[in-house]
Design a protein around this motif. Structure first.
Motif, PDB file in Angstrom:
ATOM      1  N   UNK A   1       0.601  -1.289  -0.041  1.00 41.46           N
ATOM      2  CA  UNK A   1       0.112  -0.105  -0.049  1.00 41.46           C
ATOM      3  C   UNK A   1       0.961   1.259  -0.037  1.00 41.46           C
ATOM      4  N   UNK A   2       1.769   1.370   0.556  1.00 47.51           N
ATOM      5  CA  UNK A   2       2.649   2.499   0.776  1.00 47.51           C
ATOM      6  C   UNK A   2       3.451   2.841  -0.402  1.00 47.51           C
ATOM      7  N   UNK A   3       3.647   1.830  -1.202  1.00 45.86           N
ATOM      8  CA  UNK A   3       4.407   1.947  -2.301  1.00 45.86           C
ATOM      9  C   UNK A   3       3.309   2.541  -3.581  1.00 45.86           C
ATOM     10  N   UNK A   4       2.103   1.930  -3.426  1.00 47.22           N
ATOM     11  CA  UNK A   4       1.095   2.425  -4.183  1.00 47.22           C
ATOM     12  C   UNK A   4       0.902   3.881  -3.968  1.00 47.22           C
ATOM     13  N   UNK A   5       0.783   4.094  -2.661  1.00 48.00           N
ATOM     14  CA  UNK A   5       0.465   5.653  -2.381  1.00 48.00           C
ATOM     15  C   UNK A   5       1.476   6.605  -2.584  1.00 48.00           C
ATOM     16  N   UNK A   6       2.813   6.135  -2.767  1.00 44.59           N
ATOM     17  CA  UNK A   6       3.916   6.811  -3.085  1.00 44.59           C
ATOM     18  C   UNK A   6       3.899   7.162  -4.504  1.00 44.59           C
ATOM     19  N   UNK A   7       3.339   6.076  -5.342  1.00 44.51           N
ATOM     20  CA  UNK A   7       3.485   6.305  -6.710  1.00 44.51           C
ATOM     21  C   UNK A   7       2.395   7.061  -7.157  1.00 44.51           C
ATOM     22  N   UNK A   8       1.024   7.132  -6.682  1.00 49.21           N
ATOM     23  CA  UNK A   8      -0.057   8.200  -7.059  1.00 49.21           C
ATOM     24  C   UNK A   8       0.242   9.417  -6.465  1.00 49.21           C
ATOM     25  N   UNK A   9       0.786   9.715  -5.506  1.00 50.96           N
ATOM     26  CA  UNK A   9       1.144  11.205  -5.156  1.00 50.96           C
ATOM     27  C   UNK A   9       0.417  11.524  -3.822  1.00 50.96           C
ATOM     28  N   UNK A  10       0.606  12.806  -3.465  1.00 48.87           N
ATOM     29  CA  UNK A  10      -0.042  13.531  -2.449  1.00 48.87           C
ATOM     30  C   UNK A  10      -1.539  13.576  -2.738  1.00 48.87           C
ATOM     31  N   UNK A  11      -1.933  13.604  -3.868  1.00 51.72           N
ATOM     32  CA  UNK A  11      -3.162  13.934  -4.288  1.00 51.72           C
ATOM     33  C   UNK A  11      -4.297  12.664  -3.634  1.00 51.72           C
ATOM     34  N   UNK A  12      -3.703  11.547  -3.505  1.00 54.13           N
ATOM     35  CA  UNK A  12      -4.585  10.376  -2.652  1.00 54.13           C
ATOM     36  C   UNK A  12      -4.289  10.063  -1.462  1.00 54.13           C
ATOM     37  N   UNK A  13      -5.208   9.539  -0.834  1.00 49.33           N
ATOM     38  CA  UNK A  13      -5.318   8.862   0.559  1.00 49.33           C
ATOM     39  C   UNK A  13      -6.251   7.789   0.573  1.00 49.33           C
ATOM     40  N   UNK A  14      -6.043   7.219   1.762  1.00 45.78           N
ATOM     41  CA  UNK A  14      -6.800   5.871   2.060  1.00 45.78           C
ATOM     42  C   UNK A  14      -8.159   6.174   2.695  1.00 45.78           C
ATOM     43  N   UNK A  15      -9.256   6.022   2.358  1.00 49.38           N
ATOM     44  CA  UNK A  15     -10.378   6.334   3.342  1.00 49.38           C
ATOM     45  C   UNK A  15     -10.973   4.949   4.115  1.00 49.38           C
ATOM     46  N   UNK A  16     -12.032   4.763   4.242  1.00 48.07           N
ATOM     47  CA  UNK A  16     -12.726   3.937   5.148  1.00 48.07           C
ATOM     48  C   UNK A  16     -12.706   2.550   4.611  1.00 48.07           C
ATOM     49  N   UNK A  17     -12.434   1.474   5.425  1.00 46.84           N
ATOM     50  CA  UNK A  17     -12.472   0.042   4.944  1.00 46.84           C
ATOM     51  C   UNK A  17     -13.717  -0.371   4.968  1.00 46.84           C
ATOM     52  N   UNK A  18     -14.353  -0.456   3.766  1.00 52.23           N
ATOM     53  CA  UNK A  18     -15.795  -0.948   3.546  1.00 52.23           C
ATOM     54  C   UNK A  18     -15.644  -2.300   2.992  1.00 52.23           C
ATOM     55  N   UNK A  19     -17.117  -2.854   2.695  1.00 52.61           N
ATOM     56  CA  UNK A  19     -17.215  -4.298   2.121  1.00 52.61           C
ATOM     57  C   UNK A  19     -16.227  -4.529   0.888  1.00 52.61           C
ATOM     58  N   UNK A  20     -16.272  -3.587  -0.001  1.00 59.63           N
ATOM     59  CA  UNK A  20     -15.442  -3.423  -1.180  1.00 59.63           C
ATOM     60  C   UNK A  20     -13.959  -3.624  -1.108  1.00 59.63           C
ATOM     61  N   UNK A  21     -13.657  -2.957  -0.007  1.00 61.04           N
ATOM     62  CA  UNK A  21     -12.240  -2.737   0.243  1.00 61.04           C
ATOM     63  C   UNK A  21     -11.823  -1.489   0.865  1.00 61.04           C
ATOM     64  N   UNK A  22     -10.853  -1.085   1.025  1.00 63.44           N
ATOM     65  CA  UNK A  22     -10.267   0.293   1.355  1.00 63.44           C
ATOM     66  C   UNK A  22     -10.435   1.209   0.294  1.00 63.44           C
ATOM     67  N   UNK A  23     -11.388   2.304   0.426  1.00 63.41           N
ATOM     68  CA  UNK A  23     -11.972   3.397  -0.196  1.00 63.41           C
ATOM     69  C   UNK A  23     -10.783   4.300  -0.605  1.00 63.41           C
ATOM     70  N   UNK A  24     -10.494   4.544  -1.829  1.00 67.64           N
ATOM     71  CA  UNK A  24      -9.390   5.588  -2.424  1.00 67.64           C
ATOM     72  C   UNK A  24     -10.297   6.808  -2.348  1.00 67.64           C
TER      73      UNK A  24
END
Length: 130
Positions: A1-24
């Protein structure tokens, strides 16, 4: 997850953990982060997202499906995501909701899929605008 967030940049964060997964969450303004219809499955290294096509102006369900194939299925397929479900509902007309999902063991590929869904495609398509 950390590598993914580093790659997409500061415009992205992880939200709530829902039934579908962790919302972007994606920042579209200076400070506000908006929930996207994109989810991450950390354990399975999966990415999934939902797309809607609102059918209007005498267009058919097949026309809506054709739009999804042209604009979404091909690009997401290059990242390893495929259609996994589709529903058709009545919301003031017919609406196709298609879910795409797949495993992305490489964080850079997962980040590219997230970026495509959040920035490079419309997750709500209206046939009246076509």
């Amino acid at each position: 997850m950390a590598a993914l967030l580093d790659d997409v940049g500061e415009r992205y964060r992880l939200g709530n953990d829902l039934a579908e997964g962790i919302q972007v969450l994606r920042r579209t303004g200076r400070e506000r982060f908006n929930p996207m219809r994109v989810y991450l499955d950390a354990a399975g290294r999966g990415v999934l997202g939902d797309y809607d096509v609102r059918i209007r102006d005498h267009k058919s369900i097949d026309d809506g499906r054709r739009l999804l194939e042209e604009r979404v299925s091909g690009p997401l397929g290059r990242f390893g995501l495929r259609p996994v479900s589709e529903t058709i509902e009545q919301w003031g007309g017919e609406v196709i909701t298609r879910r795409y999902a797949g495993q992305c063991p490489d964080a850079h590929i997962a980040a590219a899929a997230v970026r495509f869904m959040c920035e490079q495609s419309e997750q709500i398509i209206d046939t009246a605008a076509e």
